[in-house]
Design an enzyme around this catalytic site. Structure first.
Site, PDB file in Angstrom:
ATOM      1  N   ASN A  13      -4.704  -7.111   7.395  1.00  0.00           N
ATOM      2  CA  ASN A  13      -4.955  -5.827   6.743  1.00  0.00           C
ATOM      3  C   ASN A  13      -5.481  -4.827   7.800  1.00  0.00           C
ATOM      4  OD1 ASN A  13      -5.499  -3.909   4.629  1.00  0.00           O
ATOM      5  ND2 ASN A  13      -5.725  -5.648   3.242  1.00  0.00           N
ATOM      6  N   THR A  14      -5.983  -3.700   7.364  1.00  0.00           N
ATOM      7  CA  THR A  14      -6.527  -2.685   8.284  1.00  0.00           C
ATOM      8  C   THR A  14      -7.891  -3.152   8.811  1.00  0.00           C
ATOM      9  OG1 THR A  14      -7.529  -1.579   6.394  1.00  0.00           O
ATOM     10  CG2 THR A  14      -5.378  -0.767   7.108  1.00  0.00           C
ATOM     11  N   SER A  63      -8.984  -5.823   1.769  1.00  0.00           N
ATOM     12  CA  SER A  63      -9.080  -4.367   1.895  1.00  0.00           C
ATOM     13  C   SER A  63     -10.535  -3.991   2.141  1.00  0.00           C
ATOM     14  CB  SER A  63      -8.590  -3.683   0.619  1.00  0.00           C
ATOM     15  OG  SER A  63      -8.986  -2.321   0.662  1.00  0.00           O
ATOM     16  N   LYS A 114      -3.810 -12.509   1.949  1.00  0.00           N
ATOM     17  CA  LYS A 114      -3.833 -11.501   3.021  1.00  0.00           C
ATOM     18  C   LYS A 114      -5.248 -11.353   3.565  1.00  0.00           C
ATOM     19  CE  LYS A 114      -2.307  -6.843   4.201  1.00  0.00           C
ATOM     20  NZ  LYS A 114      -1.518  -5.698   3.775  1.00  0.00           N
ATOM     21  N   PHE A 163      -7.498   1.258  -3.665  1.00  0.00           N
ATOM     22  CA  PHE A 163      -6.644   0.663  -4.711  1.00  0.00           C
ATOM     23  C   PHE A 163      -6.379   1.644  -5.865  1.00  0.00           C
ATOM     24  CE2 PHE A 163      -8.030  -4.060  -3.929  1.00  0.00           C
ATOM     25  CZ  PHE A 163      -7.373  -4.044  -2.724  1.00  0.00           C
ATOM     26  N   GLY A 207       0.794  -1.222   0.000  1.00  0.00           N
ATOM     27  CA  GLY A 207       0.000   0.000   0.000  1.00  0.00           C
ATOM     28  C   GLY A 207       0.820   1.262   0.000  1.00  0.00           C
ATOM     29  N   ASN A 244     -11.782  -1.175   1.484  1.00  0.00           N
ATOM     30  CA  ASN A 244     -12.109  -0.003   0.665  1.00  0.00           C
ATOM     31  C   ASN A 244     -12.515  -0.313  -0.767  1.00  0.00           C
ATOM     32  OD1 ASN A 244     -11.472   1.754   2.846  1.00  0.00           O
ATOM     33  ND2 ASN A 244      -9.305   1.314   2.446  1.00  0.00           N
ATOM     34  N   THR A 245     -12.628  -1.585  -1.094  1.00  0.00           N
ATOM     35  CA  THR A 245     -13.178  -1.986  -2.392  1.00  0.00           C
ATOM     36  C   THR A 245     -14.465  -2.748  -2.074  1.00  0.00           C
ATOM     37  OG1 THR A 245     -11.030  -2.099  -3.476  1.00  0.00           O
ATOM     38  CG2 THR A 245     -12.790  -3.415  -4.455  1.00  0.00           C
ATOM     39  N   ASN A 267      -7.465   5.022   6.298  1.00  0.00           N
ATOM     40  CA  ASN A 267      -7.397   5.268   4.854  1.00  0.00           C
ATOM     41  C   ASN A 267      -8.548   4.596   4.141  1.00  0.00           C
ATOM     42  OD1 ASN A 267      -6.521   3.149   2.615  1.00  0.00           O
ATOM     43  ND2 ASN A 267      -5.704   2.421   4.589  1.00  0.00           N
ATOM     44  N   ARG A 268      -8.996   5.279   3.085  1.00  0.00           N
ATOM     45  CA  ARG A 268      -9.967   4.667   2.163  1.00  0.00           C
ATOM     46  C   ARG A 268      -9.483   4.944   0.729  1.00  0.00           C
ATOM     47  NH1 ARG A 268     -13.348   8.652   4.764  1.00  0.00           N
ATOM     48  NH2 ARG A 268     -13.513  10.577   3.535  1.00  0.00           N
TER      49      ARG A 268
END
Ligand SMILES: Cc1cc2nc3c(=O)[nH]c(=O)nc-3n(C[C@H](O)[C@H](O)[C@H](O)COP(=O)(O)O)c2cc1C
Length: 371
Positions: A250-251, A179, A221, A119, A67, A181-182, A115-116
């Site tokens: 991951n986050t 993630s 992951k 990708f 990232g 954010n997707t 964070n957003r």
């Protein structure tokens, strides 16, 4: 280097988080052309602390998490920080802009980041164009994902397209299914979706090994927001499909201990100090299922050698950092490696792996799955 970073950090933190990231790396890349600068970056020379994981020899077990270098632009510079390996990406088959800005938020009091990004990346073709520009002295992992506009039912095709493209250039490939954010991505962690994905990528790995004459390990992951049943199912699938490593984690979408921090309300994944305990707990549970049959790469909230050691004793064989670089600067890498070398000596062991094995035997609740 740590002291220099602490001097310029207040300046960088006054800028928008994403702008300061670009500025810092642009400046460092320019300075890295100066003779001797990479030695200065590394600070006190980190000792060799070799480990072998997934059949790959790593000069030390401290890697860069995915990232930070999504487009493979900074590898030689990052290697000069003293990392034992770098994970680049997440890269998707086609370029995409990511989410609208602002999409990156620092929470300095908590040593955390939300964070957003979504990708944002140049796509696999330009990513590889960048890879051709440099040679890296340490192993390189390439982290792959699906494009936002690819429907979930076609996600496997995206992973296969990215895998085929990056395979000859990677020491290992990470399949990112975690993630936040997707939209929908983390549904790839469900038993049915993951079974289909792992089957497909393993079949491709066999073909690609034949074509390129080289076996490139595959890591998966995972998120920190999984319950015990989900962790057990992922561990079982990873073993059934002979996956080479699991990266945890991951986050998180949780906000542990951040009720008073206004920016914690921003949508996105949380990383850094508040993630540490959550990710270690996932590693511990995962290790209880895997029992060393599949290596774990531990990531989440590592800022010190003690934090890294905790992840190793909980079951990890390698570790990665991201947020600590933002708060501590590049010198943190050497400090962690130094600290782990001291731990190895303290345990009277010839290698870090031996020291960790001794510590696990001595620790009633670290590597046996009990919290
Ligand atoms: C700004 C930012 C962007 C990230 N982008 C990615 C990504 O593209 N792919 C990925 O697998 N992880 C990504 N991560 C997650 C990190 O790789 C890592 O798993 C997480 O930050 C926890 O480690 P840390 O607490 O040391 O930061 C990102 C993290 C941050 C802070």
């Amino acid at each position: 280097m740590c002291r220099l970073y602490k001097l310029i950090q207040p300046l960088l933190f006054r800028l928008d988080a994403e702008a300061s990231h670009r500025l810092a790396f642009g400046a460092l890349r320019a300075l890295n052309y100066l003779p001797g600068f990479s030695r200065c970056l590394r600070g006190a020379r980190a000792p060799g602390l070799p480990v072998e994981v997934m059949g790959i020899k790593f000069p030390n077990p401290v890697g860069l998490a995915a990232g930070l270098d999504k487009n493979a632009e900074y590898a030689p510079l990052l290697a000069a920080f003293g990392f034992g390996f770098l994970e680049l990406g997440t890269v998707t088959p086609r370029p995409q802009p990511g989410n609208p800005k602002p999409r990156l938020f620092r929470l300095p009091a908590a040593h955390a980041i939300v964070n957003r990004m979504g990708f944002n990346n140049v796509g696999v073709a330009l990513f590889l164009n960048n890879v051709y520009q440099w040679e890296c002295p340490c192993p390189i992992g390439i982290n792959i994902g699906k494009n936002k506009d690819t429907p979930l039912e076609n996600a496997v095709d995206d992973y296969l397209a990215a895998l085929r493209a990056v395979y000859p250039h990677a020491s290992y490939v990470t399949v990112n299914i975690s993630s936040p954010n997707t939209p929908g991505l983390r549904e790839m962690q469900s038993q049915e979706n993951l079974d289909e994905l792992l089957r497909a990528i393993k079949a491709d790995q066999t073909t690609l090994t034949r074509i390129h004459g080289r076996y490139v390990p595959l890591a998966v992951k995972i998120a920190p927001d999984l319950d015990d049943v989900q962790i057990a199912a992922i561990a079982a699938l990873a073993q059934a499909h002979k996956i080479d490593a699991v990266i945890a984690t991951n986050t998180t979408v949780a906000r542990p201990g951040l009720e008073q921090a206004p920016l914690a309300k921003e949508a996105g994944g949380l990383s850094g100090r508040p993630l540490k305990a959550l990710s270690t707990a996932v590693i511990r549970k995962l290790y209880a299922h895997l029992q060393g049959k599949i290596p774990i790469i531990g990531v989440g909230g590592i800022e010190t050698a003690e934090d890294a050691w905790e992840k190793l004793v909980a079951g990890a064989e390698l570790v990665q950092i991201y947020s600590a670089l933002v708060y501590e600067g590049p010198g943190v890498v050497g400090k962690i490696v130094h600290g782990l070398a001291q731990k190895t000596a303290m345990w009277g062991a010839a290698t870090l792996t031996e020291a960790v094995a001794k510590a696990r035997l001595n620790s009633p609740n670290s590597a046996n799955g009990q919290d």
